[in-house]
Design an enzyme around this catalytic site. Structure first.
Site, mmCIF file in Angstrom:
data_model
loop_
_atom_site.group_PDB
_atom_site.id
_atom_site.type_symbol
_atom_site.label_atom_id
_atom_site.label_comp_id
_atom_site.label_asym_id
_atom_site.label_seq_id
_atom_site.Cartn_x
_atom_site.Cartn_y
_atom_site.Cartn_z
ATOM 1 N N ASP A 13 0.820 -1.220 0.000
ATOM 2 C CA ASP A 13 0.000 0.000 0.000
ATOM 3 C C ASP A 13 0.850 1.266 0.000
ATOM 4 O O ASP A 13 0.469 2.281 0.572
ATOM 5 C CB ASP A 13 -0.956 0.028 1.200
ATOM 6 N N LYS A 16 1.969 2.078 -5.165
ATOM 7 C CA LYS A 16 2.621 1.527 -6.357
ATOM 8 C C LYS A 16 1.852 1.839 -7.626
ATOM 9 O O LYS A 16 2.438 2.043 -8.673
ATOM 10 C CB LYS A 16 2.759 0.007 -6.225
ATOM 11 N N GLY A 40 -4.318 -4.213 -4.142
ATOM 12 C CA GLY A 40 -5.254 -3.157 -4.505
ATOM 13 C C GLY A 40 -4.472 -1.928 -4.897
ATOM 14 O O GLY A 40 -3.730 -1.385 -4.093
ATOM 15 N N HIS A 41 -4.569 -1.565 -6.149
ATOM 16 C CA HIS A 41 -3.897 -0.351 -6.624
ATOM 17 C C HIS A 41 -4.951 0.689 -6.934
ATOM 18 O O HIS A 41 -5.912 0.385 -7.638
ATOM 19 C CB HIS A 41 -3.178 -0.600 -7.956
ATOM 20 N N THR A 128 -6.623 -11.409 3.445
ATOM 21 C CA THR A 128 -7.673 -10.693 2.732
ATOM 22 C C THR A 128 -8.862 -11.614 2.440
ATOM 23 O O THR A 128 -9.868 -11.171 1.892
ATOM 24 C CB THR A 128 -7.137 -10.125 1.406
ATOM 25 N N GLN A 223 1.675 -6.259 -2.966
ATOM 26 C CA GLN A 223 2.040 -6.256 -1.539
ATOM 27 C C GLN A 223 3.372 -5.522 -1.313
ATOM 28 O O GLN A 223 3.598 -4.517 -1.956
ATOM 29 C CB GLN A 223 2.079 -7.691 -0.967
ATOM 30 N N THR A 238 2.262 -12.532 3.216
ATOM 31 C CA THR A 238 1.458 -13.147 2.171
ATOM 32 C C THR A 238 2.213 -14.397 1.699
ATOM 33 O O THR A 238 3.317 -14.671 2.170
ATOM 34 C CB THR A 238 1.153 -12.143 1.041
ATOM 35 N N VAL A 298 -7.879 -0.794 -0.194
ATOM 36 C CA VAL A 298 -8.626 -0.777 -1.464
ATOM 37 C C VAL A 298 -9.367 -2.100 -1.643
ATOM 38 O O VAL A 298 -10.461 -2.156 -2.188
ATOM 39 C CB VAL A 298 -7.638 -0.577 -2.655
ATOM 40 N N LYS A 330 3.404 10.080 -1.055
ATOM 41 C CA LYS A 330 2.560 10.687 -0.008
ATOM 42 C C LYS A 330 3.298 11.642 0.923
ATOM 43 O O LYS A 330 2.955 11.747 2.113
ATOM 44 C CB LYS A 330 1.874 9.574 0.791
HETATM 45 P P1 IMP Z 1 -3.200 -12.734 2.057
HETATM 46 O O1 IMP Z 1 -2.258 -12.175 1.056
HETATM 47 O O2 IMP Z 1 -4.645 -12.468 1.738
HETATM 48 O O3 IMP Z 1 -2.932 -14.177 2.368
HETATM 49 O O4 IMP Z 1 -2.948 -11.954 3.457
HETATM 50 C C1 IMP Z 1 -1.725 -12.109 4.176
HETATM 51 C C2 IMP Z 1 -1.283 -10.783 4.770
HETATM 52 O O5 IMP Z 1 -0.867 -9.901 3.724
HETATM 53 C C3 IMP Z 1 -2.363 -10.034 5.547
HETATM 54 O O6 IMP Z 1 -1.745 -9.339 6.610
HETATM 55 C C4 IMP Z 1 -2.894 -9.033 4.521
HETATM 56 O O7 IMP Z 1 -3.483 -7.915 5.132
HETATM 57 C C5 IMP Z 1 -1.607 -8.684 3.803
HETATM 58 N N1 IMP Z 1 -1.822 -8.205 2.433
HETATM 59 C C6 IMP Z 1 -2.167 -8.924 1.355
HETATM 60 N N2 IMP Z 1 -2.251 -8.149 0.265
HETATM 61 C C7 IMP Z 1 -1.941 -6.919 0.647
HETATM 62 C C8 IMP Z 1 -1.804 -5.674 -0.049
HETATM 63 O O8 IMP Z 1 -1.979 -5.557 -1.262
HETATM 64 N N3 IMP Z 1 -1.446 -4.605 0.707
HETATM 65 C C9 IMP Z 1 -1.187 -4.715 2.028
HETATM 66 N N4 IMP Z 1 -1.293 -5.849 2.705
HETATM 67 C C10 IMP Z 1 -1.660 -6.936 2.033
#
Ligand code: IMP
Length: 427
Positions: A13, A16, A40-41, A128, A223, A238, A298, A330
């Protein structure tokens, strides 16, 4: 300099989407190499705001070919709805290329993600809930379903059977859920085959040929570094490799082809989900960063945890990714603070530590050691060059650069496409 990697230097976040979009106009291919619709972009083009989850940001640049590489996990229903949403808004998505080797997030992977988190209770990761971890687990367990499997019904059925054999035992006996029917899953997946067919390609071949022809290829990480399965704050991570090496395995290009690795770095720090976060704020400063920075996920709509800039993490990101540059985002959010604390080291059990501890226990005990930098109150959103910034904002950027170990080549001063100061060109 044909191949660039652009990735998050913190916990994701970092903004990017804005950075990729900035480069999107001058690159030929934008490639996602890992993750899925957990990302989420947000990209702002003119007065239009686009929230992308699975598609590479390059989809918004007409001259650019967007690519979903083999390392990505793809939820077909999400991909198709994201495509039709863009089509309805007049965006041409016909150039998209989807790797036939990318793994599919099946409905049972999403179910397993959700029930596992529920089962973990207090120890949950805060995923997520998009099925990301279970899909990568199936891939590593060699029971995954790939995009190419949609085009052979017999193979697809056998693979879904194999995957559900064990999963149904777990779902029914451990989690007390209903078993998932093979036929239903196969039917749903086959329903996507024709719709996805125009996009499916041998993306490894396409990308390597493009690089041979000196085309500009941008690899876009999802991520961030600290969420990397190998180099992040495991187990609160992740299930893929957002770090630079992931671009090679997740897109099928050799490391010798990568010429530049750009880390996206937010001028403060945020995190979603569970896990350690030394500079996290629980006071009105944290609330102000969240409000001014619009720090809400997002993808999940969850409030992001907010804290001051952490130079220990930035240095770590420089090292594990071999960063050549930073894109600082930012900076405008910090306008208005009289003094801005920056974490320069940690105190762990009474000792000062300059580098990220490899031990999870130590990291959980890390307390930030702050240095105070003078703030600024002028509106910086119209700044076009570094010298347009107030002196204290310039010093803040310079201090971050020195502490972080790579040059800051661009600075975001607002959410819009134009609200960026380019210090050095990326291309
Ligand atoms: P997963 O990727 O859904 O398995 O989540 C694993 C961890 O990565 C959790 O703490 C999520 O909040 C975090 N996470 C996954 N995708 C994003 C992202 O795009 N931005 C920030 N955190 C993320």
């Amino acid at each position: 300099m044909p191949a660039l990697v652009l990735l998050g230097a913190q916990w994701g976040d970092e903004g990017k989407g804005k950075a990729t979009d900035l480069l999107g106009g001058s690159v030929d291919y934008v490639v996602r190499y890992q993750g899925g619709n957990n990302a989420g972009h947000t990209v702002v083009v003119g007065d239009q705001k686009y929230a992308l989850h699975l598609l590479p940001s390059g989809i918004l640049s007409p001259g650019c070919t967007p690519v979903i590489g083999n390392g990505v996990v793809v939820d077909p229903s999400v991909l198709l709805s994201e495509l039709s949403g863009l089509n309805e808004r007049g965006v041409d998505t016909s150039k998209l290329l989807l790797s036939g080797n990318a793994h599919i997030i099946t409905p049972y992977n999403v179910t397993v993600d959700k029930v596992t988190e529920r089962f973990l209770g207090k120890r949950k990761i805060g995923t997520t809930g998009r099925g990301i971890g279970p899909t990568y687990a199936d891939k590593i367990n060699r029971v995954g379903i790939r995009v190419q499997d949609l085009y052979d019904e017999s193979i697809l059925t056998q693979k879904v059977e194999a995957a559900l054999d064990v999963k149904n035992q777990i779902l029914t006996k451990l989690y007390n859920r209903r078993a998932i029917a093979v036929d239903q899953v196969v039917e749903e997946l086959l329903g996507y085959a024709d719709k996805l067919a125009p996009y499916v390609a041998d993306t490894v071949l396409v990308l390597n040929q493009a690089l041979e022809e000196d085309k500009v290829v941008l690899f876009e990480g999802g991520q961030g570094t600290l969420l990397d399965i190998d180099h992040g704050t495991y187990p609160f991570v992740t299930s893929s490799n957002p770090t630079a090496g992931g671009a090679c395995t997740g897109a099928g290009v050799g490391p010798t082809k990568i010429s530049r690795v750009i880390g996206i770095l937010k001028a403060y720090t945020t995190r979603v989900g569970a896990g350690p976060f030394p500079t996290e704020l629980f006071d009105e400063d944290g609330e102000a960063l969240r409000r001014i920075g619009g720090e809400r996920g997002v993808t999940t709509g969850r409030d992001r945890r907010c804290g001051w800039f952490d130079a220990v993490i930035a240095r770590y990101a420089t090292r594990v990714n071999g960063l050549t540059d930073f894109f600082l985002t930012k900076l405008d959010v910090l306008t208005g603070w009289e003094q801005i604390p920056v974490c320069v080291a940690y105190e762990i059990d009474g000792k000062r530590v300059e580098e990220l501890p490899y031990s999870q226990t130590d990291f959980h005990h890390a307390k930030p050691v702050y240095e105070m930098l003078p703030g600024w109150s002028e509106d910086i959103s119209k700044a076009k060059s570094f010298s347009d910034l107030p002196k204290n904002a310039q010093s803040y950027v310079k201090a971050l650069e020195e502490m972080s170990g790579a040059p800051i080549s661009a600075i975001g001063v607002g959410p819009g496409r134009d609200e960026t100061i380019e210090v050095n060109s990326f291309l």
